[in-house]
Design an enzyme around this catalytic site. Structure first.
Site, PDB file in Angstrom:
ATOM      1  N   LYS A 240      19.745 -80.959  72.088  1.00  0.00           N
ATOM      2  CA  LYS A 240      19.624 -80.206  73.349  1.00  0.00           C
ATOM      3  C   LYS A 240      20.701 -79.136  73.482  1.00  0.00           C
ATOM      4  O   LYS A 240      20.762 -78.436  74.484  1.00  0.00           O
ATOM      5  CB  LYS A 240      19.700 -81.168  74.548  1.00  0.00           C
ATOM      6  CG  LYS A 240      18.537 -82.148  74.621  1.00  0.00           C
ATOM      7  CD  LYS A 240      18.502 -82.870  75.959  1.00  0.00           C
ATOM      8  CE  LYS A 240      17.760 -84.196  75.889  1.00  0.00           C
ATOM      9  NZ  LYS A 240      16.308 -84.074  75.950  1.00  0.00           N
ATOM     10  N   CYS A 380      10.166 -88.761  81.043  1.00  0.00           N
ATOM     11  CA  CYS A 380      10.993 -89.965  80.865  1.00  0.00           C
ATOM     12  C   CYS A 380      11.782 -90.293  82.114  1.00  0.00           C
ATOM     13  O   CYS A 380      12.927 -90.767  82.031  1.00  0.00           O
ATOM     14  CB  CYS A 380      11.934 -89.822  79.673  1.00  0.00           C
ATOM     15  SG  CYS A 380      11.067 -89.547  78.129  1.00  0.00           S
TER      16      CYS A 380
HETATM   17  C1  LIG Z   1      19.244 -86.987  81.040  1.00  0.00           C
HETATM   18  C2  LIG Z   1      18.821 -87.455  79.691  1.00  0.00           C
HETATM   19  N1  LIG Z   1      19.277 -88.617  79.215  1.00  0.00           N
HETATM   20  C3  LIG Z   1      18.956 -89.077  77.995  1.00  0.00           C
HETATM   21  C4  LIG Z   1      18.106 -88.368  77.180  1.00  0.00           C
HETATM   22  C5  LIG Z   1      17.765 -88.939  75.840  1.00  0.00           C
HETATM   23  O1  LIG Z   1      18.205 -88.110  74.810  1.00  0.00           O
HETATM   24  P1  LIG Z   1      17.681 -88.400  73.356  1.00  0.00           P
HETATM   25  O2  LIG Z   1      16.189 -88.317  73.436  1.00  0.00           O
HETATM   26  O3  LIG Z   1      18.245 -87.334  72.491  1.00  0.00           O
HETATM   27  O4  LIG Z   1      18.141 -89.768  72.989  1.00  0.00           O
HETATM   28  C6  LIG Z   1      17.586 -87.139  77.638  1.00  0.00           C
HETATM   29  C7  LIG Z   1      16.659 -86.316  76.848  1.00  0.00           C
HETATM   30  O5  LIG Z   1      15.564 -86.672  76.477  1.00  0.00           O
HETATM   31  C8  LIG Z   1      17.951 -86.677  78.919  1.00  0.00           C
HETATM   32  O6  LIG Z   1      17.482 -85.530  79.400  1.00  0.00           O
END
Ligand SMILES: Cc1ncc(COP(=O)(O)O)c(C=O)c1O
Ligand SMILES: Cc1ncc(COP(=O)(O)O)c(C=O)c1O
Lengths: 425, 148, 425, 148
Positions: A240, A380
């Site tokens: 990200k 999510c």
């Molecule tokens: C606020 C937040 N927390 C956690 C995540 C999880 O990140 P990752 O999918 O890279 O584990 C994300 C992104 O999907 C997010 O936007």
């Protein structure tokens, strides 16, 4: 009103920046230019990052921390320099507090898992409480549900106000003497809200609880100083922040990390191994079992270099200006409701919205046919959607390469979508 | 990559016939240190008396660099005041971390100057420091025990 | 005797292959060509693999399984096609049994961890036994030590014979009615031994135990058919099979994976989430929390394409021929002792050895100065070293780009090392 | 990317006024299905009698494609013998997985042929199948219950 009407200040030189991102000059179906408004999902990568990884594979590739040969030395150096750069980027007191994980989710699970097996001070058990918020990404909900369920602890959470802010009115009862750990998102990936971490950290530390911060949307957007923040753990993810997939970071206070049991067992995390028993290597190796994401760490270091060259304050300024412009333009659209703060104050660059009479999937499908890439679904964050009585939403999210013209394309696309589905004016 | 520069004769001499090897009594503190990446090990004992490093003895398994460095270390610190010995330790660590940019002081480091070449081999720096780290750790333990 | 003296058969066309690997034409210090004999540690990567990843970042990059837009679709397809290719490569009955992890170590920990939290049939508790071997990599020891210790189970293991084979003489007592899980390496990364898995799997299944196979050194070297093998889990790692870092694979039997609790919690692994409770997505998503190593999976698929184009039987043939030649040449060296089988029968391409009077670190240092990259140390197999009364060894390991001339360079280098340290003849 | 081809008028008609929506009695089996990636949900009831799908009713939340597909599905299976209904299910699934390479048979799929265009949008195939999967699941449950 379109961009022409406003004098936007604080923007980065997006012409120059966009030239660094090969994908941004890509044409989509129907020879349409790509309008990529899904950066909160994953960001695009500049040549500098892709090139750093290619160069490593072509010239240096070798395993780290194990070999005496020249390639092994060079690879180890590059990997450890990456750690030092990332530590500096977030102002970590010591580079050994920077643990490489595969993504934010793993970083958060690392904390929840080691707490599940901890003995002594950090042990979480029956009668203890774990605090999260309704605004969390699933990756900061499920690990704590599993911890609470497995150890017989109680999960509690802060709610969300109608404006999309955290409701801290009950803070002194939600965070109390039974609280062992508080895990909170810094910038919501759905509502865009920036949470008042200071207040939460102060209260949590007052009662002796650990504080975990999900900074997945924070570290990409503004200058983060973990030393000043005062939390015990901060998790973020490479993909990200113009970095590669396959890498995340957990920063943790050495004192706490040292006291926790290991997470994954295996090569590199040991001091010595006999068949009977093993002992653990010092930080950060203790939490990095097996061959780490070497080239990904090097890619993330290149990402951090790229962001630092722009200056994180400038990146934040750009995000702020673009978000303000997007909010302004979207609020003009009839039948559009923004979920989350509508003022660009304490707010990141993710804007989720609903269009009366058109399901988010259908909105994003029509936008996509126009070359505008947004995300539709629950992002999510099902509980935060449920809080607003919806199942899903459409989300536009911005980053350092986003231009006001792309916001205009989004708004035009939304109007076209409404016409297509024959809703609204 | 000049192997002669790395493997100075002094180093090979200490390696073939290490000084002060073998565990001895009396001692106030014994430590066991391991280099997790390669497995080199040392068990090291320290005896201090009136602020002086009375004796250092050890049982070490490892490469020429780690064996020789431990041998040189024992030569250097035995009989020194703890404070002076720590200063030698610090100079040696500084030399090792210099990547070859520091000129060693023969008056302080004696045979230890032979390790100047090791500083150019990052993977071997840990080898050269294993015995020194063990000594520092054991001495700290010996001192804190005798303070009790 | 040098290569000129022998007619080696079964070799691959290494001239053509080496042209695919940019790093192999690299010059080291002193303008020496690289003789890379550390492939069991990590393999080098061909242009095809590096290029597939670059192309994805430059043209397709987007998160998977979440977005409706064209890039999201294309990225998801590429990621899932990668899974299908990898499933086909190991002949998995179903692609949903292929779980992407970050490396082998995580794959093995996934099994040990979910067993630690399992209820019912697969639960491991007091009185139960877990069986491993003395030949394991630390990554297949420590997770089981942690499981046994945390759940009060007993860890047992098979020893090693003087020839470096598994000692199965006590198999019926070591694997018994109390055994819940048996985890065994297929090809030892230190001794090179190929273990008699069939016998072990038959006995383990007789007593109803699960079988985990650490195939980290097997999948890169020969054709693996998990359906025919009959184990319950097979773990391997991308970076040892011309693939990228940051990715590993756990193949698991669907029936078992379905019955196990989740490993990491978070985005993508859920079916639904409320603050009170969550339910899990079907396989493989259930075990892939968060943004997966997307580009790494695509790189691994390109690696599998590369290996398949060569033909795994040909790769195995090359490995066999080179290993036979290496054993033959090394056995001629005075004062050199091989740890592990000295015959190229049931043997992979990793040869660990000792030189009288010269410590492995010093051997590898001098070899490195000649451009020959080997590994020195315990190779993450301390118990196997302890079994042979040594603390460390020097290891040369080969792969599909290794030439007989490189073996000659190794042997010449060893002779030079002996002269340098004035040992032997 | 032709939106008209994806969003056929028939689909939009079913979306605006879905047939058989709303949960009804009697029923032998009720299931709840979710599309984990987007959150679309359906609660669906099936009543079978003498090998015939007597009734299907549902409460669904989701996009136009998933809503319309569920509506069309209910039209198609209600009143059919279970075996025949399963065959329609199979043709629909085949159509959806064809990526646009299969020509739909209007005699079998009726309004369902409008979904031919959806097959070209892999991310939307799951939307079109949500209701059908729920029906298949519920019917299997209803049958196994009535066998007991
Ligand atoms: C606020 C937040 N927390 C956690 C995540 C999880 O990140 P990752 O999918 O890279 O584990 C994300 C992104 O999907 C997010 O936007
Ligand atoms: C036999 C064996 N098992 C496990 C591993 C661990 O693999 P990784 O480091 O990719 O997790 C290795 C390689 O280091 C290995 O050789």
């Amino acid at each position: 009103m379109t961009m022409q009407g406003t004098a936007l200040t604080g923007l980065l030189d997006t012409d120059r920046i966009r030239a660094d991102f090969p994908i941004l000059s890509r044409r989509l179906d129907g020879d349409r230019p790509l309008v990529y408004l899904d950066s909160a999902n994953t960001s695009q990568k500049p040549r500098q990052v892709i090139g750093a990884m290619t160069a490593h594979y072509e010239q240096i590739n070798s395993n780290v921390g194990r070999a005496v040969h020249q390639l092994g030395d060079a690879s180890t150096q590059a990997y450890e320099v990456a750690r030092v750069k990332i530590a500096a980027f977030i102002n970590a007191p010591d580079a050994s507090e920077v643990i490489f994980a595969k993504n934010s989710s793993e970083a958060l699970n690392l904390v929840a898992n080691t707490l599940a097996w901890a003995h002594g001070d950090y042990e979480v058990g029956v009668g203890d409480e774990v605090v999260i918020t309704e605004m969390e990404h699933h990756s900061n909900i499920v690990p704590w549900q599993l911890l609470a369920e497995r150890k017989g602890a109680t999960l509690r959470w802060f709610g969300i106000t109608d404006e999309g802010r955290l409701d801290l009115s009950q803070i002194d009862s939600i965070i109390n003497d039974r609280t062992k750990v508080v895990s909170v998102v810094w910038v919501s990936n759905m509502l865009g809200t920036v949470t008042p971490l200071e207040t939460i950290i102060r209260r949590a530390h007052e009662v002796g609880a650990l504080v975990v911060v999900d900074a997945s949307q924070a570290v990409p957007q503004f200058r983060v100083d973990v030393a000043a923040l005062g939390a015990d753990f901060v998790a973020f993810t490479g993909h990200k922040m113009v970095g590669p997939t396959g890498i995340g970071v957990l920063w943790g206070r050495a004192k706490v990390l040292d006291a926790l049991p290991p997470f994954l067992g295996g090569g590199s995390m040991i001091e010595t191994v006999t068949m009977q028993r093993s002992t653990w290597a010092p930080l950060p190796a203790k939490f990095e079992a097996g061959t780490p994401p070497i080239v990904e760490a090097i890619g993330l270091a290149a990402a951090v270099d790229y962001l630092s060259a722009l200056g994180m304050d400038n990146v934040a300024g750009h995000e702020h200006a673009i978000t303000a412009y997007a909010l302004e333009r979207l609020l003009e659209v009839d039948g559009l409701t923004i979920l989350g703060p509508t003022e660009p104050v304490d707010r990141g660059g993710a804007v989720s919205f609903e269009i009366d009479g058109v399901h988010p999937h259908d909105v994003s499908q029509v936008l996509d046919s126009l070359g505008v890439a947004v995300r539709a679904g629950h992002h999510c964050a099902k509980p935060a959607h449920a809080r607003f009585g919806v199942q899903s939403s459409t989300r536009a999210s911005f980053y350092l390469y986003t231009t006001p013209a792309e916001i205009d394309a989004l708004v035009d696309g939304i109007e076209q979508t409404k016409r297509f589905f024959k809703v609204g004016s | 990559m000049d192997m002669q520069a790395l493997y100075q004769e002094i180093i090979l001499d200490h390696y073939r016939a290490p000084h002060h090897a073998g565990l001895r009594e009396p001692f106030q503190a014994e430590v066991h240190h391991v280099n997790p990446t390669c497995g080199d090990e040392v068990t090291l004992r320290v005896h201090v008396l009136d602020g002086v490093v009375e004796d250092v003895s050890y049982d070490a398994e490892g490469c020429s660099i780690s064996q020789a460095a431990t041998s040189v270390m024992a030569d250097l610190v035995i009989g020194k005041k703890i404070g002076d010995a720590m200063e030698i330790h610090d100079s040696f660590v500084e030399l090792m971390q210099s990547r070859g940019r520091v000129d060693p002081d023969e008056d302080v480091l004696e045979d230890g100057i032979a390790f100047a070449g090791v500083a150019k081999f990052p993977a071997r720096v840990k080898c050269a420091l294993l015995g020194w780290m063990a000594w520092k750790d054991a001495t700290a333990k010996a001192v804190s025990d005798s303070e009790v």
